[in-house]
Scaffold this active site. Structure first.
Site, PDB file in Angstrom:
ATOM      1  N   TYR A   1       0.848  -1.191   0.000  1.00 43.28           N
ATOM      2  CA  TYR A   1       0.000   0.000   0.000  1.00 43.28           C
ATOM      3  C   TYR A   1       0.884   1.243   0.000  1.00 43.28           C
ATOM      4  O   TYR A   1       1.901   1.289   0.705  1.00 43.28           O
ATOM      5  CB  TYR A   1      -0.889   0.029   1.244  1.00 43.28           C
ATOM      6  CG  TYR A   1      -1.869  -1.122   1.336  1.00 43.28           C
ATOM      7  CD1 TYR A   1      -3.191  -0.968   0.946  1.00 43.28           C
ATOM      8  CD2 TYR A   1      -1.450  -2.369   1.819  1.00 43.28           C
ATOM      9  CE1 TYR A   1      -4.090  -2.023   1.036  1.00 43.28           C
ATOM     10  CE2 TYR A   1      -2.339  -3.433   1.898  1.00 43.28           C
ATOM     11  CZ  TYR A   1      -3.661  -3.247   1.512  1.00 43.28           C
ATOM     12  OH  TYR A   1      -4.541  -4.311   1.590  1.00 43.28           O
TER      13      TYR A   1
ATOM     14  N   HIS B   1      -6.823   0.222  -1.305  1.00 44.20           N
ATOM     15  CA  HIS B   1      -6.357  -0.937  -2.060  1.00 44.20           C
ATOM     16  C   HIS B   1      -4.845  -0.881  -2.255  1.00 44.20           C
ATOM     17  O   HIS B   1      -4.265   0.197  -2.434  1.00 44.20           O
ATOM     18  CB  HIS B   1      -7.049  -0.995  -3.425  1.00 44.20           C
ATOM     19  CG  HIS B   1      -8.543  -1.124  -3.335  1.00 44.20           C
ATOM     20  ND1 HIS B   1      -9.168  -2.269  -2.889  1.00 44.20           N
ATOM     21  CD2 HIS B   1      -9.534  -0.240  -3.609  1.00 44.20           C
ATOM     22  CE1 HIS B   1     -10.475  -2.102  -2.911  1.00 44.20           C
ATOM     23  NE2 HIS B   1     -10.729  -0.876  -3.334  1.00 44.20           N
TER      24      HIS B   1
ATOM     25  N   LYS C   1      -2.825  -4.432 -10.283  1.00 43.33           N
ATOM     26  CA  LYS C   1      -1.643  -4.035  -9.530  1.00 43.33           C
ATOM     27  C   LYS C   1      -0.402  -4.160 -10.414  1.00 43.33           C
ATOM     28  O   LYS C   1      -0.413  -4.871 -11.413  1.00 43.33           O
ATOM     29  CB  LYS C   1      -1.478  -4.912  -8.283  1.00 43.33           C
ATOM     30  CG  LYS C   1      -2.703  -4.934  -7.380  1.00 43.33           C
ATOM     31  CD  LYS C   1      -2.488  -5.763  -6.148  1.00 43.33           C
ATOM     32  CE  LYS C   1      -3.792  -6.065  -5.431  1.00 43.33           C
ATOM     33  NZ  LYS C   1      -4.584  -4.875  -5.099  1.00 43.33           N
TER      34      LYS C   1
END
Length: 335
Positions: free
Chosen positions: A276, A282, A313
Site C-alpha cells: 500500500y 487498495h 496491480k
C-alpha cells in the site's frame, strides 16, 4: 531482386540500397547491402528478393544452425507487419518509432527475444534494462510460447519515491504464542495507525513474523517468553527454521517500510507482499523478494504478471544485490 549467400549473411548489390532507403532493411556497405538472416528470410518470405538455389523453407533450414532463428523470425515478422522498422542489435532487435527509420529517426525499443522456458537471470536483466535506459529507450521482451504465440513485456527498473511519513509505533511488550507475537491491551493502538499487524479482537493485535522481527530489531517491540525477554536475533533464528525465505523477505520488507510504504502479506495473490502507498484502501503493487543470483523461468514470471494485472496491480521483483535493492517491474504491453 537477386541476392547471394556470404559468410552467414545474405548480400544484395547496389540495388539493395532501395530497400534500405525505403524500409530500413539491412546495413549499407561499399559493395551493397548486407542482410541479417531474419531480414533475408522475411524478404524471401514476402517475395521481395531471391536467393538462387533457395526457397523460404530451404533458407530457413540453412540458417537453423542458430537454434533461435525460427523464434527470431517470428518476432521480426510480427514487428514488421505492425508497421515498425526493425534492425538487429545491440540486444536482439532495435525498433524504430512508426514512420521513422535508420538515418531518419530514432529507435524507441530495445528488444530481447525469449522462449517461455528461458531462465530469467535478474542480474542480467537489471544490467540490460539499465543499458537501455542509458540510451533513453524502452526495454521489451518478446516471448514466444510453445505454440509460437507472441507476448510482449516491458521491463522497467522502478525507483520508489519515499512518501509522507507514517506514525511510528510506541514501544510495547508482546507475548509469544508458538511463533506469533501478540500485543495485548492495545485498544485504538498506534499500531493500527501505522498499519502494523492485524486485529485479533478489540484488545489485541497479532503481528506477522516479518513485522515482529523488524519491530524487535528497531526496539519498538520486546517479547516476553517463559519469564524473560527474548532477543531479536533469537526470534529471528526461531522463524528462520520454518520460513526458509525469511531473510530475503525481511530485507525487502524493511526497505519498503523505510520508504513509508505498507507491505502486508501477499499470500492470497501468490507473492510475498501486497504493498500500500500510504493509507489507500487498495494495495497498488505485488512484490516478490529475489535473492542474489536467482533465476526464474519466463513462464513463472508470466503467471506473476497475469495475476498482478488481473487485480489491477503492478508486478515488481525486489532484487537484492550488493548496493541494495532494485525493483524490476514486468508489464504486458501491446506494440
Amino acid at each position: 531482386m537477386k541476392a547471394r549467400l556470404e559468410s552467414g549473411h545474405v548480400m544484395l548489390g547496389q540495388d539493395g540500397l532501395t530497400l534500405y532507403d525505403q524500409s530500413g532493411f539491412g546495413r549499407p556497405l561499399k559493395e551493397g547491402v548486407r542482410l541479417s538472416p531474419v531480414e533475408a528470410l522475411y524478404l524471401v518470405y514476402r517475395g521481395r528478393i531471391e536467393v538462387p538455389g533457395f526457397d523460404f523453407d530451404s533458407l530457413l533450414v540453412h540458417f537453423s544452425g542458430d537454434i533461435h532463428v525460427l523464434r527470431s523470425f517470428l518476432v521480426y515478422r510480427d514487428i514488421r507487419e505492425r508497421g515498425y522498422v526493425v534492425q538487429t542489435g545491440p540486444q536482439d532487435f532495435r525498433i524504430f518509432r512508426r514512420g521513422e527509420k535508420p538515418g531518419k529517426g530514432e529507435s524507441l525499443y530495445m528488444l530481447r527475444v525469449l522462449s517461455e522456458r528461458d531462465l530469467i537471470d535478474f542480474a542480467v536483466v537489471r544490467k540490460e534494462v539499465q543499458a537501455t535506459i542509458n540510451m533513453r529507450k524502452r526495454h521489451v521482451l518478446a516471448v514466444v510460447d510453445d505454440e509460437f504465440e507472441l507476448t510482449y513485456y516491458e521491463v522497467k527498473i522502478q525507483k520508489p519515491a519515499p512518501i509522507e511519513d507514517t506514525q511510528n509505533p510506541e514501544p510495547v511488550c508482546g507475548i509469544l504464542s508458538s511463533r506469533s507475537v501478540i500485543i495485548p491491551a492495545a485498544p485504538e493502538s498506534v499500531y493500527d495507525q501505522a498499519f502494523y499487524g492485524k486485529r485479533f479482537d478489540d484488545d489485541r493485535i497479532v503481528l506477522s513474523t516479518i513485522e515482529s522481527v523488524s519491530l524487535m530489531e528497531q526496539g519498538f517491540v520486546t517479547v516476553n517468553h517463559e519469564g524473560r525477554n527474548i532477543t531479536a536475533q533469537e526470534y529471528r533464528e526461531m522463524i528462520r527454521e520454518f520460513d526458509t525465505e525469511m531473510e530475503p523477505k525481511l530485507k525487502v520488507y524493511q526497505n519498503l517500510r523505510s520508504l513509508n510504504y505498507i507491505p502486508k502479506t501477499g499470500y492470497k495473490f501468490g507473492h510475498h507482499f501486497r504493498v500500500y502507498l500510504g493509507r489507500k484502501v487498495h494495495s497498488e503493487m505485488l512484490v516478490q523478494a529475489i535473492e542474489p543470483n536467482t533465476t526464474l523461468p519466463m513462464n513463472i514470471i508470466s503467471r506473476s504478471v497475469r495475476m498482478a494485472h488481473s487485480v489491477k496491480k503492478k508486478m515488481l521483483f525486489g532484487c537484492i544485490h550488493a548496493e541494495g535493492i532494485a525493483y524490476v517491474e514486468f508489464a504486458r504491453i501491446k506494440l
